[in-house]
Write a protein that holds these residues in place. Structure first.
Motif, PDB file in Angstrom:
ATOM      1  N   TRP A  11      -5.098  -4.470  -2.298  1.00 48.17           N
ATOM      2  CA  TRP A  11      -5.951  -5.532  -1.756  1.00 48.17           C
ATOM      3  C   TRP A  11      -7.205  -5.726  -2.605  1.00 48.17           C
ATOM      4  O   TRP A  11      -7.622  -6.856  -2.834  1.00 48.17           O
ATOM      5  CB  TRP A  11      -6.325  -5.233  -0.316  1.00 48.17           C
ATOM      6  N   SER A  14      -6.226  -7.524  -5.893  1.00 49.28           N
ATOM      7  CA  SER A  14      -5.742  -8.912  -5.853  1.00 49.28           C
ATOM      8  C   SER A  14      -6.630  -9.865  -5.050  1.00 49.28           C
ATOM      9  O   SER A  14      -6.361 -11.071  -5.027  1.00 49.28           O
ATOM     10  CB  SER A  14      -4.322  -8.950  -5.269  1.00 49.28           C
ATOM     11  N   ALA A  15      -7.670  -9.364  -4.388  1.00 50.43           N
ATOM     12  CA  ALA A  15      -8.544 -10.242  -3.596  1.00 50.43           C
ATOM     13  C   ALA A  15      -9.521 -10.995  -4.493  1.00 50.43           C
ATOM     14  O   ALA A  15      -9.946 -10.489  -5.531  1.00 50.43           O
ATOM     15  CB  ALA A  15      -9.325  -9.424  -2.571  1.00 50.43           C
ATOM     16  N   GLY A  73      -2.081  -6.076   6.998  1.00 52.12           N
ATOM     17  CA  GLY A  73      -2.192  -7.522   6.877  1.00 52.12           C
ATOM     18  C   GLY A  73      -1.301  -8.290   7.825  1.00 52.12           C
ATOM     19  O   GLY A  73      -1.035  -9.472   7.622  1.00 52.12           O
ATOM     20  N   CYS A 120      -6.583 -16.320   1.165  1.00 58.87           N
ATOM     21  CA  CYS A 120      -6.171 -14.971   1.590  1.00 58.87           C
ATOM     22  C   CYS A 120      -4.664 -14.861   1.762  1.00 58.87           C
ATOM     23  O   CYS A 120      -4.179 -14.052   2.558  1.00 58.87           O
ATOM     24  CB  CYS A 120      -6.892 -14.583   2.875  1.00 58.87           C
ATOM     25  N   GLU A 121      -3.908 -15.675   1.012  1.00 54.71           N
ATOM     26  CA  GLU A 121      -2.446 -15.573   0.998  1.00 54.71           C
ATOM     27  C   GLU A 121      -1.857 -15.714   2.403  1.00 54.71           C
ATOM     28  O   GLU A 121      -0.893 -15.032   2.764  1.00 54.71           O
ATOM     29  CB  GLU A 121      -1.991 -14.257   0.366  1.00 54.71           C
ATOM     30  N   THR A 182       1.081 -13.166   8.278  1.00 49.15           N
ATOM     31  CA  THR A 182       0.459 -12.181   7.404  1.00 49.15           C
ATOM     32  C   THR A 182      -0.676 -12.821   6.614  1.00 49.15           C
ATOM     33  O   THR A 182      -0.707 -14.041   6.409  1.00 49.15           O
ATOM     34  CB  THR A 182       1.460 -11.576   6.398  1.00 49.15           C
ATOM     35  N   GLN A 184      -3.726 -11.544   3.270  1.00 49.85           N
ATOM     36  CA  GLN A 184      -4.290 -10.505   2.413  1.00 49.85           C
ATOM     37  C   GLN A 184      -5.582 -10.072   3.115  1.00 49.85           C
ATOM     38  O   GLN A 184      -6.554 -10.836   3.176  1.00 49.85           O
ATOM     39  CB  GLN A 184      -4.578 -11.073   1.021  1.00 49.85           C
ATOM     40  N   ALA A 187      -9.115 -10.037   1.360  1.00 53.55           N
ATOM     41  CA  ALA A 187      -9.470 -11.404   0.994  1.00 53.55           C
ATOM     42  C   ALA A 187      -9.935 -12.192   2.214  1.00 53.55           C
ATOM     43  O   ALA A 187     -10.866 -13.009   2.136  1.00 53.55           O
ATOM     44  CB  ALA A 187      -8.281 -12.104   0.340  1.00 53.55           C
ATOM     45  N   ASP A 297       3.586  -9.488  -0.525  1.00 53.63           N
ATOM     46  CA  ASP A 297       2.362 -10.222  -0.833  1.00 53.63           C
ATOM     47  C   ASP A 297       2.747 -11.489  -1.588  1.00 53.63           C
ATOM     48  O   ASP A 297       3.924 -11.754  -1.850  1.00 53.63           O
ATOM     49  CB  ASP A 297       1.354  -9.350  -1.593  1.00 53.63           C
ATOM     50  N   ARG A 298       1.768 -12.313  -1.906  1.00 52.94           N
ATOM     51  CA  ARG A 298       2.049 -13.606  -2.531  1.00 52.94           C
ATOM     52  C   ARG A 298       2.731 -13.458  -3.885  1.00 52.94           C
ATOM     53  O   ARG A 298       3.541 -14.305  -4.281  1.00 52.94           O
ATOM     54  CB  ARG A 298       0.730 -14.391  -2.670  1.00 52.94           C
TER      55      ARG A 298
END
Length: 431
Positions: A11, A14-15, A73, A120-121, A182, A184, A187, A297-298
């Motif tokens: 997190w 990637s945030a 998440g 935040c995906e 979900t 992130q 983020a 995740d994305r």
């Protein structure tokens, strides 16, 4: 954070960057002071500032440092507790009230994300609660029955539908909850902070509160380099409340049983793998007592998690378990590499229900989300904001205002969670 790659793992990597904040310096005043910059504190700050209320947030570390920046998440509706048990535990007034609040809570999260453009995906595709064996399926069937009686959009999937949506045949069925999704998580916390700042809130990080004293009907919260004077205080520190003895509000820590939870993320899956692993991007977890959670995740990394702490002997045990569990659920991923790992603490209560406390005159706190922090933290932040500005009365709150009660055998229970989960992972999920 703190140069510890196991605090926030993927997190933090990637945030988007956190909004610029500084430590408090000097003495300031506000209508409301908030302690803690997680989901609850930031949501309260955003809603207060948006209503024209002067608000200052004091955070000991960084935005999202606690559970808000470390969790799986999953934006879930409701609580772990069955709906009818919630009513039994909280009574005929507060039980239905909190079920309505938390049933609608994911939509509040996704609406805030859209309204404030929070990167935040966010995936509003639902979640899958996966049944392990006949017992797990029976539990899901009962949960589905209770939620459907309340009008919730949940659906029990048969083994074939479950295999199609999970991408695995190891489960007897799954409960699909269309309300959920979900994000992130770190983020999202940083995005809430940015929105609160834009609305006029003041957020000071690296500003631990060292004392709190009432002065003539106002509270003065002191940090190492300044103070905030405010008539009302919201304490939103939950499982990251500092210290048992000598710290502020030790009754919060004494009431919460800390459950460690870890996550380990794979490298990004390739296109073929993504077609067969959670193809519709739901987040998932199973019905085991020492549960397994997994979501994408994305970028296509699969994040798998469970109860346990990535320290000491538990580090190797949980790493090995993650590889075995992943291979059992998704044989096509055998041998895939892991990219990051992290863990944190969940604040549990003895009955798995949250607590709304009156710590002192005009000082309120919410704690004990029991692993459901994203949506409840967001809506309870709004509730406490409305309570602080007088538009919601005590009689209208979704939980009764109570005094904290220390959990019995707390340290023994915490040791059981950490070392018991390691023992379970040492012997289970072997191929």
């Amino acid at each position: 954070m703190r140069n510890d790659p196991r605090s926030h793992g993927l997190w933090e990597l990637s945030a988007p960057p956190a909004p610029a904040t500084v430590a408090l310096a000097g003495d300031v005043e506000a209508d409301v002071a908030i302690v803690g910059a997680g989901y609850t504190g930031l949501s309260a700050a955003l809603h207060l500032a948006s209503a024209g209320v002067s608000v200052v947030v004091l955070e000991a570390e960084e935005v999202g440092f606690g559970g808000s920046g470390r969790n799986v998440g999953l934006v879930n509706a409701g609580l772990w507790v069955m709906p009818e048990d919630v009513i039994d535990g909280l009574g005929p007034v507060h039980g239905p009230r909190i079920l309505r609040l938390l049933g609608d809570a994911p939509s509040v999260v996704f609406d805030l994300v859209a309204r404030h453009g929070i990167a935040c995906e966010a995936e509003h595709a639902g979640t899958l609660h996966c049944g392990v064996g006949r017992g797990g399926l029976a539990s899901l069937r009962e949960r589905a029955r209770q939620w459907r009686r309340l009008g919730a959009p949940v659906r029990l999937l048969d083994p074939g539908e479950t295999r199609e949506m999970v991408g695995s045949g190891v489960y007897e069925g799954a409960l699909l909850d269309a309300r959920a999704g979900t994000i992130q998580p770190l983020a999202y916390a940083r995005g809430l902070a940015g929105a609160a700042l834009a609305a006029g809130a003041r957020i000071h990080t690296a500003s631990p509160v060292v004392s709190a004293r009432q002065e003539g009907g106002w509270w003065r919260l002191r940090t190492e380099a300044g103070s905030v004077r405010a008539p009302k205080v919201i304490v939103a520190t939950n499982a990251y409340t500092h210290g048992d003895v000598g710290g502020l509000w030790p009754e919060i820590r004494a009431e919460l049983i800390h459950l460690p939870y870890f996550n380990i993320a794979t490298v990004p899956l390739d296109a073929a793998q993504l077609r067969s692993v959670l193809p519709k991007r739901q987040g998932a977890w199973d019905t085991k007592e020492v549960l397994t959670s997994f979501r994408l995740d994305r970028a296509g990394r699969l994040v798998i998690g469970s109860v346990g702490a990535l320290r000491g002997t538990g580090l190797a045990v949980h790493r090995q378990w993650a590889a075995r569990a992943l291979a059992r659920i998704y044989p096509q991923l055998v041998g895939i590499g892991f990219e990051s790992e992290w863990f944190g603490s969940i604040g549990m209560t003895v009955d798995d229900l949250p607590r709304l406390h009156l710590l002192a005159e005009n000082v309120v706190s919410i704690s004990g989300y029991n692993g459901r922090g994203i949506a409840p933290g967001t809506v309870f932040g709004r509730v406490l904001a409305d309570f602080a500005r007088g538009v919601v009365s005590e009689a209208e709150l979704p939980l009764p205002l109570t005094r904290a009660v220390p959990a019995r055998a707390r340290r023994a229970r915490e040791a059981m969670y950490e070392y018991g989960s390691a023992a379970v992972h040492l012997v289970t999920a072997r191929l």
